[in-house]
Design a protein around this motif. Structure first.
Motif, short mmCIF file in Angstrom:
data_model
loop_
_atom_site.label_atom_id
_atom_site.label_comp_id
_atom_site.label_asym_id
_atom_site.label_seq_id
_atom_site.Cartn_x
_atom_site.Cartn_y
_atom_site.Cartn_z
N MET A 69 4.06 -20.86 0.85
CA MET A 69 3.46 -21.23 2.13
C MET A 69 2.61 -20.09 2.70
O MET A 69 1.85 -20.30 3.64
CB MET A 69 4.55 -21.59 3.15
N ILE A 70 2.78 -18.89 2.17
CA ILE A 70 1.97 -17.77 2.62
C ILE A 70 1.04 -17.38 1.48
O ILE A 70 1.48 -16.91 0.43
CB ILE A 70 2.83 -16.57 3.04
N ASP A 71 -0.25 -17.59 1.68
CA ASP A 71 -1.25 -17.25 0.68
C ASP A 71 -2.33 -16.43 1.36
O ASP A 71 -3.10 -16.94 2.17
CB ASP A 71 -1.84 -18.53 0.07
N LEU A 72 -2.37 -15.15 1.03
CA LEU A 72 -3.35 -14.24 1.62
C LEU A 72 -4.47 -13.93 0.63
O LEU A 72 -5.17 -12.92 0.79
CB LEU A 72 -2.67 -12.94 2.07
N GLY A 73 -4.64 -14.79 -0.35
CA GLY A 73 -5.69 -14.58 -1.34
C GLY A 73 -7.06 -14.46 -0.70
O GLY A 73 -7.42 -15.25 0.17
N GLY A 74 -7.83 -13.46 -1.13
CA GLY A 74 -9.17 -13.24 -0.59
C GLY A 74 -9.19 -12.46 0.70
O GLY A 74 -10.28 -12.16 1.22
N GLN A 75 -8.04 -12.10 1.24
CA GLN A 75 -7.98 -11.34 2.49
C GLN A 75 -7.71 -9.86 2.22
O GLN A 75 -7.02 -9.51 1.27
CB GLN A 75 -6.89 -11.89 3.41
N ILE A 76 -8.24 -9.03 3.09
CA ILE A 76 -8.02 -7.58 3.01
C ILE A 76 -7.08 -7.17 4.13
O ILE A 76 -7.29 -7.52 5.30
CB ILE A 76 -9.36 -6.83 3.13
N HIS A 77 -6.02 -6.45 3.78
CA HIS A 77 -5.04 -6.00 4.76
C HIS A 77 -4.81 -4.50 4.61
O HIS A 77 -4.70 -3.98 3.49
CB HIS A 77 -3.72 -6.75 4.58
N VAL A 78 -4.72 -3.83 5.74
CA VAL A 78 -4.53 -2.38 5.77
C VAL A 78 -3.07 -2.08 6.10
O VAL A 78 -2.48 -2.71 6.98
CB VAL A 78 -5.44 -1.72 6.84
N VAL A 79 -2.49 -1.13 5.39
CA VAL A 79 -1.16 -0.62 5.72
C VAL A 79 -1.31 0.86 6.06
O VAL A 79 -1.69 1.67 5.20
CB VAL A 79 -0.15 -0.80 4.58
N ALA A 80 -1.07 1.21 7.31
CA ALA A 80 -1.21 2.59 7.78
C ALA A 80 0.16 3.25 7.76
O ALA A 80 1.06 2.84 8.48
CB ALA A 80 -1.78 2.61 9.20
N GLY A 81 0.30 4.28 6.93
CA GLY A 81 1.61 4.88 6.68
C GLY A 81 2.25 4.17 5.50
O GLY A 81 3.38 3.71 5.56
N ALA A 82 1.49 4.09 4.40
CA ALA A 82 1.85 3.21 3.29
C ALA A 82 2.80 3.83 2.28
O ALA A 82 3.40 3.11 1.48
CB ALA A 82 0.58 2.76 2.55
N GLY A 83 2.94 5.14 2.28
CA GLY A 83 3.71 5.80 1.23
C GLY A 83 5.13 6.13 1.64
O GLY A 83 5.60 5.76 2.71
N GLY A 84 5.82 6.81 0.73
CA GLY A 84 7.17 7.29 1.04
C GLY A 84 8.29 6.40 0.59
O GLY A 84 9.46 6.72 0.76
N GLY A 85 7.99 5.22 0.03
CA GLY A 85 9.03 4.35 -0.47
C GLY A 85 9.80 3.58 0.58
O GLY A 85 10.84 3.00 0.28
N GLY A 86 9.29 3.54 1.82
CA GLY A 86 9.99 2.86 2.89
C GLY A 86 9.32 1.57 3.31
O GLY A 86 8.85 0.78 2.48
N LEU B 215 4.68 -6.57 -0.67
CA LEU B 215 4.74 -7.98 -0.27
C LEU B 215 3.34 -8.54 -0.05
O LEU B 215 3.07 -9.70 -0.39
CB LEU B 215 5.58 -8.14 0.98
N LEU B 216 2.45 -7.75 0.53
CA LEU B 216 1.08 -8.21 0.74
C LEU B 216 0.38 -8.46 -0.59
O LEU B 216 -0.32 -9.47 -0.76
CB LEU B 216 0.31 -7.17 1.56
N ALA B 217 0.58 -7.55 -1.54
CA ALA B 217 -0.04 -7.72 -2.84
C ALA B 217 0.49 -8.97 -3.53
O ALA B 217 -0.26 -9.74 -4.14
CB ALA B 217 0.20 -6.49 -3.70
N ARG B 218 1.82 -9.21 -3.43
CA ARG B 218 2.41 -10.40 -4.04
C ARG B 218 1.88 -11.68 -3.41
O ARG B 218 1.81 -12.73 -4.05
CB ARG B 218 3.93 -10.35 -3.92
N ALA B 219 1.52 -11.59 -2.11
CA ALA B 219 1.00 -12.77 -1.41
C ALA B 219 -0.48 -12.97 -1.67
O ALA B 219 -1.09 -13.88 -1.10
CB ALA B 219 1.26 -12.64 0.09
N GLY B 220 -1.08 -12.12 -2.50
CA GLY B 220 -2.47 -12.31 -2.89
C GLY B 220 -3.47 -11.46 -2.15
O GLY B 220 -4.68 -11.52 -2.44
N ALA B 221 -3.03 -10.67 -1.15
CA ALA B 221 -3.96 -9.86 -0.38
C ALA B 221 -4.47 -8.67 -1.19
O ALA B 221 -3.80 -8.20 -2.11
CB ALA B 221 -3.28 -9.35 0.89
N THR B 222 -5.65 -8.21 -0.84
CA THR B 222 -6.14 -6.93 -1.33
C THR B 222 -5.70 -5.88 -0.31
O THR B 222 -6.02 -5.99 0.87
CB THR B 222 -7.67 -6.93 -1.47
N VAL B 223 -4.97 -4.88 -0.78
CA VAL B 223 -4.35 -3.91 0.12
C VAL B 223 -5.16 -2.62 0.16
O VAL B 223 -5.52 -2.06 -0.88
CB VAL B 223 -2.90 -3.60 -0.33
#
Length: 281
Positions: free
Chosen positions: A1-18, A26-34
């Motif tokens: 039900m969640i398809d972010l294909g073709g969308q660009i999403h930013v994650v600020a503070g993306a590292g550290g394993g948290g 999760l964004l990548a699995r939903a099809g977003a470009t991260v």
């Protein structure tokens, strides 16, 4: 039900394993470009490693998120950004043990207020400008804290900053809603993260489990994916009419009466026979 294909999403503070890294996955699995942004070498390396399994379209950018110009440059050739997750913030053990009457408390308070509000505000302003510019709207998710909905002895600056962030979230939602930009906050409870390159406060797995069972109705600490899943919902069209809200993701912790003891009974309920009957011992 969640398809972010073709969308660009930013994650600020993306590292550290948290939480940030889990949000990227999760964004990548939903099809977003991260577009993953982190300030540190370690953060960028961990985000790069995590996203590598989902293809070469994802990017990791090293930038100080208080620098709006640097983030704007990173967005310049990214295409129309539709989402942002702000994960920057936290508290160190040095800043945690800081009673309000302690020497140096004002410096600690100021440092925590800035660290937990300024990067999120700067990143949100930059991404919101881009969203207004491309005219497609979007969604911003700010990671606050359950401490911002209650109080935090020995960590007043952190709790106050997260309360301010919740207020900022609502102001952003009110100001930017006309451009189709939704802004919401998540207030995590106690979350068990990898904390790569960061200090730990716990004394080991057994102590953490006992503490969690004493105060969390669901009987466990949260995981980064528990927070990332709610962020994914808020970024998606399933939340198309949700804006200016704060969602506590805390295993029911804030619903628990503050006057209850470790057994879940009121502290004034001391009659042994009554306690035995209620607890079923």
């Amino acid at each position: 039900m969640i398809d972010l294909g073709g969308q660009i999403h930013v994650v600020a503070g993306a590292g550290g394993g948290g939480i940030g890294t889990s949000a990227c996955l999760l964004l990548a699995r939903a099809g977003a470009t991260v577009l993953a942004v982190d300030k540190t070498d370690l953060g960028c390396a961990s985000a790069t490693e995590a996203l590598a399994q989902y293809g070469p379209q994802h990017r990791v950018v090293q930038a100080d998120l208080t620098d709006e110009a640097a983030l704007a440059d990173a967005l310049a050739d990214a295409g129309p950004v539709r989402g942002l997750v702000n994960v920057v913030g936290g508290i160190t053990s040095q800043d945690l043990i800081a009673p309000l009457l302690a020497t140096g408390a004002m410096d600690i308070f100021d440092r925590l207020m800035r660290f937990n509000t300024v990067p999120t505000l700067a990143a949100s302003r930059t991404v919101a400008r881009a969203m207004v510019g491309h005219g497609q709207g979007g969604s911003i998710v700010n990671i606050a804290s359950a401490a911002g909905l209650a109080g935090m002895p020995f960590g007043a600056g952190y709790a106050a900053a997260k309360a301010a962030l919740i207020n900022l979230t609502r102001t952003m939602a009110a100001e930017w809603g006309g451009a189709g930009v939704r802004v919401n906050a998540i207030a995590p409870g106690s979350i068990a993260t990898a904390k790569l390159g960061r200090q730990r406060f716990d004394g080991g797995a057994d102590e953490k489990d006992r503490a969690a069972k004493a105060v969390v109705p669901l009987g466990r600490r949260g995981l980064p994916e528990d927070i990332a899943g709610v962020a994914l919902f808020l970024l998606s069209d399933l939340a198309a009419y949700v804006s200016g809200q704060v969602i506590a993701v805390d295993g029911g912790m804030l619903a628990r009466p503050p006057y209850n003891d470790a057994d879940g009974l009121p502290v004034f309920m001391t009659d042994p026979a009554l306690r035995e009957r209620l607890l079923g011992d």
